[in-house]
Design a protein around this motif. Structure first.
Motif, PDB file in Angstrom:
ATOM      1  N   THR A  65       0.839  -1.201   0.000  1.00  0.00           N
ATOM      2  CA  THR A  65       0.000   0.000   0.000  1.00  0.00           C
ATOM      3  C   THR A  65       0.878   1.257   0.000  1.00  0.00           C
ATOM      4  N   VAL A  66       0.279   2.333  -0.424  1.00  0.00           N
ATOM      5  CA  VAL A  66       0.954   3.631  -0.348  1.00  0.00           C
ATOM      6  C   VAL A  66       1.165   4.006   1.119  1.00  0.00           C
ATOM      7  N   LEU A  67       0.203   3.634   1.961  1.00  0.00           N
ATOM      8  CA  LEU A  67       0.307   3.973   3.384  1.00  0.00           C
ATOM      9  C   LEU A  67       1.549   3.348   4.021  1.00  0.00           C
ATOM     10  N   SER A  68       1.943   2.157   3.590  1.00  0.00           N
ATOM     11  CA  SER A  68       3.146   1.541   4.156  1.00  0.00           C
ATOM     12  C   SER A  68       4.391   2.346   3.812  1.00  0.00           C
ATOM     13  N   LYS A  69       4.409   2.954   2.640  1.00  0.00           N
ATOM     14  CA  LYS A  69       5.541   3.799   2.242  1.00  0.00           C
ATOM     15  C   LYS A  69       5.554   5.098   3.045  1.00  0.00           C
ATOM     16  N   ILE A  70       4.384   5.646   3.281  1.00  0.00           N
ATOM     17  CA  ILE A  70       4.271   6.837   4.134  1.00  0.00           C
ATOM     18  C   ILE A  70       4.727   6.488   5.548  1.00  0.00           C
ATOM     19  N   HIS A  71       4.325   5.309   6.007  1.00  0.00           N
ATOM     20  CA  HIS A  71       4.734   4.841   7.328  1.00  0.00           C
ATOM     21  C   HIS A  71       6.259   4.770   7.423  1.00  0.00           C
ATOM     22  N   LEU A  72       6.894   4.190   6.421  1.00  0.00           N
ATOM     23  CA  LEU A  72       8.353   4.108   6.400  1.00  0.00           C
ATOM     24  C   LEU A  72       8.973   5.504   6.471  1.00  0.00           C
ATOM     25  N   GLY A  73       8.438   6.432   5.703  1.00  0.00           N
ATOM     26  CA  GLY A  73       8.966   7.797   5.708  1.00  0.00           C
ATOM     27  C   GLY A  73       8.899   8.440   7.086  1.00  0.00           C
ATOM     28  N   PHE A  74       7.752   8.331   7.736  1.00  0.00           N
ATOM     29  CA  PHE A  74       7.622   8.917   9.075  1.00  0.00           C
ATOM     30  C   PHE A  74       8.526   8.216  10.081  1.00  0.00           C
ATOM     31  N   ALA A  75       8.622   6.894   9.982  1.00  0.00           N
ATOM     32  CA  ALA A  75       9.453   6.140  10.928  1.00  0.00           C
ATOM     33  C   ALA A  75      10.922   6.522  10.794  1.00  0.00           C
ATOM     34  N   VAL A  76      11.421   6.578   9.557  1.00  0.00           N
ATOM     35  CA  VAL A  76      12.829   6.924   9.338  1.00  0.00           C
ATOM     36  C   VAL A  76      13.103   8.365   9.739  1.00  0.00           C
ATOM     37  N   LEU A  77      12.231   9.281   9.328  1.00  0.00           N
ATOM     38  CA  LEU A  77      12.418  10.688   9.713  1.00  0.00           C
ATOM     39  C   LEU A  77      12.360  10.856  11.226  1.00  0.00           C
ATOM     40  N   GLY A  78      11.496  10.095  11.874  1.00  0.00           N
ATOM     41  CA  GLY A  78      11.406  10.163  13.330  1.00  0.00           C
ATOM     42  C   GLY A  78      12.731   9.812  13.985  1.00  0.00           C
ATOM     43  N   VAL A  79      13.339   8.717  13.555  1.00  0.00           N
ATOM     44  CA  VAL A  79      14.633   8.314  14.124  1.00  0.00           C
ATOM     45  C   VAL A  79      15.710   9.337  13.790  1.00  0.00           C
ATOM     46  N   LEU A  80      15.708   9.810  12.542  1.00  0.00           N
ATOM     47  CA  LEU A  80      16.726  10.782  12.118  1.00  0.00           C
ATOM     48  C   LEU A  80      16.631  12.105  12.870  1.00  0.00           C
ATOM     49  N   CYS A  81      15.467  12.395  13.434  1.00  0.00           N
ATOM     50  CA  CYS A  81      15.312  13.618  14.227  1.00  0.00           C
ATOM     51  C   CYS A  81      15.446  13.366  15.724  1.00  0.00           C
ATOM     52  N   ILE A  82      14.841  12.293  16.215  1.00  0.00           N
ATOM     53  CA  ILE A  82      14.801  12.097  17.665  1.00  0.00           C
ATOM     54  C   ILE A  82      16.171  11.798  18.252  1.00  0.00           C
ATOM     55  N   VAL A  83      16.986  11.003  17.556  1.00  0.00           N
ATOM     56  CA  VAL A  83      18.283  10.616  18.121  1.00  0.00           C
ATOM     57  C   VAL A  83      19.225  11.814  18.227  1.00  0.00           C
ATOM     58  N   PRO A  84      19.483  12.556  17.143  1.00  0.00           N
ATOM     59  CA  PRO A  84      20.338  13.735  17.319  1.00  0.00           C
ATOM     60  C   PRO A  84      19.667  14.803  18.190  1.00  0.00           C
ATOM     61  N   GLY A  85      18.325  14.844  18.154  1.00  0.00           N
ATOM     62  CA  GLY A  85      17.619  15.797  19.002  1.00  0.00           C
ATOM     63  C   GLY A  85      17.841  15.534  20.480  1.00  0.00           C
ATOM     64  N   ILE A  86      17.803  14.271  20.872  1.00  0.00           N
ATOM     65  CA  ILE A  86      18.080  13.922  22.267  1.00  0.00           C
ATOM     66  C   ILE A  86      19.537  14.226  22.603  1.00  0.00           C
ATOM     67  N   ALA A  87      20.444  13.910  21.679  1.00  0.00           N
ATOM     68  CA  ALA A  87      21.861  14.224  21.907  1.00  0.00           C
ATOM     69  C   ALA A  87      22.059  15.723  22.109  1.00  0.00           C
ATOM     70  N   MET A  88      21.382  16.530  21.302  1.00  0.00           N
ATOM     71  CA  MET A  88      21.481  17.985  21.454  1.00  0.00           C
ATOM     72  C   MET A  88      20.870  18.431  22.775  1.00  0.00           C
ATOM     73  N   ALA A  89      19.735  17.864  23.143  1.00  0.00           N
ATOM     74  CA  ALA A  89      19.073  18.256  24.388  1.00  0.00           C
ATOM     75  C   ALA A  89      19.943  17.926  25.595  1.00  0.00           C
ATOM     76  N   VAL A  90      20.605  16.779  25.555  1.00  0.00           N
ATOM     77  CA  VAL A  90      21.457  16.369  26.671  1.00  0.00           C
ATOM     78  C   VAL A  90      22.712  17.235  26.757  1.00  0.00           C
ATOM     79  N   SER A  91      23.248  17.617  25.606  1.00  0.00           N
ATOM     80  CA  SER A  91      24.521  18.333  25.614  1.00  0.00           C
ATOM     81  C   SER A  91      24.383  19.847  25.647  1.00  0.00           C
ATOM     82  N   SER A  92      23.362  20.393  25.000  1.00  0.00           N
ATOM     83  CA  SER A  92      23.296  21.852  24.913  1.00  0.00           C
ATOM     84  C   SER A  92      21.957  22.441  25.350  1.00  0.00           C
ATOM     85  N   GLY A  93      21.000  21.614  25.621  1.00  0.00           N
ATOM     86  CA  GLY A  93      19.730  22.126  26.113  1.00  0.00           C
ATOM     87  C   GLY A  93      18.682  22.397  25.059  1.00  0.00           C
TER      88      GLY A  93
END
Length: 126
Positions: free
Chosen positions: A65-93
């Motif tokens: 389905t197209v929805l599975s591709k949208i799901h993949l996009g959100f999942a990958v973007l989520g990881v690509l943002c949350i991990v460095p975002g947490i690193a930034m929050a821990v180190s610089s606020g």
């Protein structure tokens, strides 16, 4: 043929590989400041994406389905943002990127919830 499950598994394996090297680096250096970001990379990146891949493997109707591709996009973007975002929050606020990643990750999970509710689990039998 590479289907959506392949891409979820590929992303999961990439996340856990990076997570393992990152964990080894933290252990060798004795600096565990980034442990929360490391944990999210392994949990959201490896475990969650791997489970998504398993689901799409056993439920091909949901995978095609197209929805599975949208799901993949959100999942990958989520990881690509949350991990460095947490690193930034821990180190610089700065917490904005972690918040964006969190929202993308929740949207990904809501898409998955809808997908499971709509398609069930496993192959449909006649």
């Amino acid at each position: 043929m590479r289907n959506i499950a392949f891409y979820f598994f590929g992303a999961a394996v990439l996340c856990v590989t990076v997570g393992m090297f990152w964990g080894i680096h933290m252990a060798i250096s004795g600096d565990h400041l980034m442990a929360p970001a490391h944990a999210h990379l392994n949990l959201v990146g490896w475990t969650t994406m791997g489970l998504f891949g398993l689901y799409y493997t056993v439920t091909p109707a949901a995978a095609d389905t197209v929805l599975s591709k949208i799901h993949l996009g959100f999942a990958v973007l989520g990881v690509l943002c949350i991990v460095p975002g947490i690193a930034m929050a821990v180190s610089s606020g700065g917490e904005a990127l972690a918040a964006i990643g969190s929202i993308l990750t929740v949207v990904s999970m809501l898409i998955f919830l809808f997908t499971v509710a709509r398609n069930g689990i496993g192959r449909k039998t006649a």
